[in-house]
Scaffold this motif. Structure first.
Motif, PDB file in Angstrom:
ATOM      1  N   UNK A  39      19.971  36.387  57.972  1.00 20.84           N
ATOM      2  CA  UNK A  39      18.920  36.622  58.969  1.00 20.84           C
ATOM      3  C   UNK A  39      19.442  37.343  60.198  1.00 20.84           C
ATOM      4  N   UNK A  40      20.553  36.875  60.717  1.00 21.33           N
ATOM      5  CA  UNK A  40      21.142  37.505  61.899  1.00 21.33           C
ATOM      6  C   UNK A  40      21.644  38.911  61.584  1.00 21.33           C
ATOM      7  N   UNK A  41      22.206  39.092  60.393  1.00 25.66           N
ATOM      8  CA  UNK A  41      22.688  40.412  60.000  1.00 25.66           C
ATOM      9  C   UNK A  41      21.521  41.388  59.879  1.00 25.66           C
ATOM     10  N   UNK A  42      20.433  40.948  59.253  1.00 25.60           N
ATOM     11  CA  UNK A  42      19.254  41.818  59.132  1.00 25.60           C
ATOM     12  C   UNK A  42      18.695  42.147  60.518  1.00 25.60           C
ATOM     13  N   UNK A  43      18.686  41.162  61.407  1.00 26.45           N
ATOM     14  CA  UNK A  43      18.195  41.399  62.767  1.00 26.45           C
ATOM     15  C   UNK A  43      19.081  42.398  63.502  1.00 26.45           C
ATOM     16  N   UNK A  44      20.392  42.221  63.421  1.00 16.81           N
ATOM     17  CA  UNK A  44      21.319  43.139  64.083  1.00 16.81           C
ATOM     18  C   UNK A  44      21.192  44.555  63.528  1.00 16.81           C
ATOM     19  N   UNK A  45      21.010  44.682  62.216  1.00 17.72           N
ATOM     20  CA  UNK A  45      20.868  46.013  61.623  1.00 17.72           C
ATOM     21  C   UNK A  45      19.519  46.636  61.979  1.00 17.72           C
ATOM     22  N   UNK A  46      18.475  45.818  62.126  1.00 22.22           N
ATOM     23  CA  UNK A  46      17.184  46.345  62.560  1.00 22.22           C
ATOM     24  C   UNK A  46      17.291  46.900  63.975  1.00 22.22           C
ATOM     25  N   UNK A  47      17.985  46.178  64.841  1.00 24.14           N
ATOM     26  CA  UNK A  47      18.199  46.672  66.201  1.00 24.14           C
ATOM     27  C   UNK A  47      19.101  47.906  66.176  1.00 24.14           C
ATOM     28  N   UNK A  48      20.093  47.893  65.302  1.00 28.05           N
ATOM     29  CA  UNK A  48      20.983  49.042  65.173  1.00 28.05           C
ATOM     30  C   UNK A  48      20.220  50.275  64.718  1.00 28.05           C
ATOM     31  N   UNK A  49      19.165  50.086  63.948  1.00 30.96           N
ATOM     32  CA  UNK A  49      18.356  51.206  63.481  1.00 30.96           C
ATOM     33  C   UNK A  49      17.746  51.961  64.658  1.00 30.96           C
ATOM     34  N   UNK A  50      17.497  51.273  65.756  1.00 31.43           N
ATOM     35  CA  UNK A  50      16.980  51.928  66.963  1.00 31.43           C
ATOM     36  C   UNK A  50      18.112  52.465  67.830  1.00 31.43           C
ATOM     37  N   UNK A  51      19.336  52.254  67.432  1.00 28.24           N
ATOM     38  CA  UNK A  51      20.573  52.649  68.121  1.00 28.24           C
ATOM     39  C   UNK A  51      20.718  52.006  69.496  1.00 28.24           C
ATOM     40  N   UNK A  52      20.066  50.865  69.712  1.00 25.62           N
ATOM     41  CA  UNK A  52      20.204  50.176  70.999  1.00 25.62           C
ATOM     42  C   UNK A  52      21.547  49.463  71.119  1.00 25.62           C
ATOM     43  N   UNK A  53      22.048  48.911  70.038  1.00 21.46           N
ATOM     44  CA  UNK A  53      23.299  48.158  70.088  1.00 21.46           C
ATOM     45  C   UNK A  53      24.366  48.807  69.216  1.00 21.46           C
ATOM     46  N   UNK A  54      24.387  50.132  69.189  1.00 19.10           N
ATOM     47  CA  UNK A  54      25.255  50.823  68.233  1.00 19.10           C
ATOM     48  C   UNK A  54      26.718  50.397  68.310  1.00 19.10           C
ATOM     49  N   UNK A  55      27.401  50.549  69.387  1.00 18.84           N
ATOM     50  CA  UNK A  55      28.815  50.187  69.300  1.00 18.84           C
ATOM     51  C   UNK A  55      29.033  48.675  69.238  1.00 18.84           C
ATOM     52  N   UNK A  56      28.123  47.899  69.823  1.00 15.59           N
ATOM     53  CA  UNK A  56      28.335  46.457  69.882  1.00 15.59           C
ATOM     54  C   UNK A  56      28.374  45.810  68.508  1.00 15.59           C
TER      55      UNK A  56
END
Length: 131
Positions: A39-56
């Motif tokens: 769940x957390x991985x899918x959430x992080x990748x969904x946010x990454x899709x918007x490039x908001x948390x790219x390097x983090x």
């Protein structure tokens, strides 16, 4: 069409979350921080899709394995350059079709109103000429 593209996007994020969890989730303390469960991985990748948390989201996996750039790079390239643009194209196309439909109905209403007005004027002119 938008539902189909949305399903493909969700399937892509879920598949990448599963692969990311297998590759980087439990192998190190850094990976367990950002990718602890599905769940957390899918959430992080969904946010990454918007490039908001790219390097983090990428840096903990990147510090333990330099090959993480392949996974996250492929995810970003496919997700942002292909899937999100596909969603945008579907939305723009649907909007264009909606605008065309409104224009057609407005044009039909205008033509119908002008015909009725002409018939009323024509009928009034014929009666006025007889009197």
């Amino acid at each position: 069409p938008l539902a189909g593209v949305g399903i493909v996007l969700v399937a892509f994020v879920c598949f990448c979350a599963w692969v990311g969890m297998l590759l980087y989730g439990g192998h190190s303390d850094e990976g367990s921080q950002k990718l602890p469960n599905f769940g957390e991985t899918a959430w992080q990748l969904t946010i990454l899709l918007t490039t908001c948390n790219f390097p983090d989201v990428m840096m903990p996996a990147y510090t333990s394995s330099r090959s993480a750039i392949l996974f996250f790079g492929a995810f970003l390239l496919i997700g942002t350059l292909f899937l999100l643009n596909l969603i945008l194209a579907v939305v723009v196309n649907a909007h264009k079709e909606q605008v065309e439909a409104v224009q057609q109905s407005t044009t039909a209403f205008r033509e119908r109103s002008l015909r009725q007005a002409y018939l009323i004027l024509q009928a009034g002119g014929a009666r006025g000429g007889e009197a």
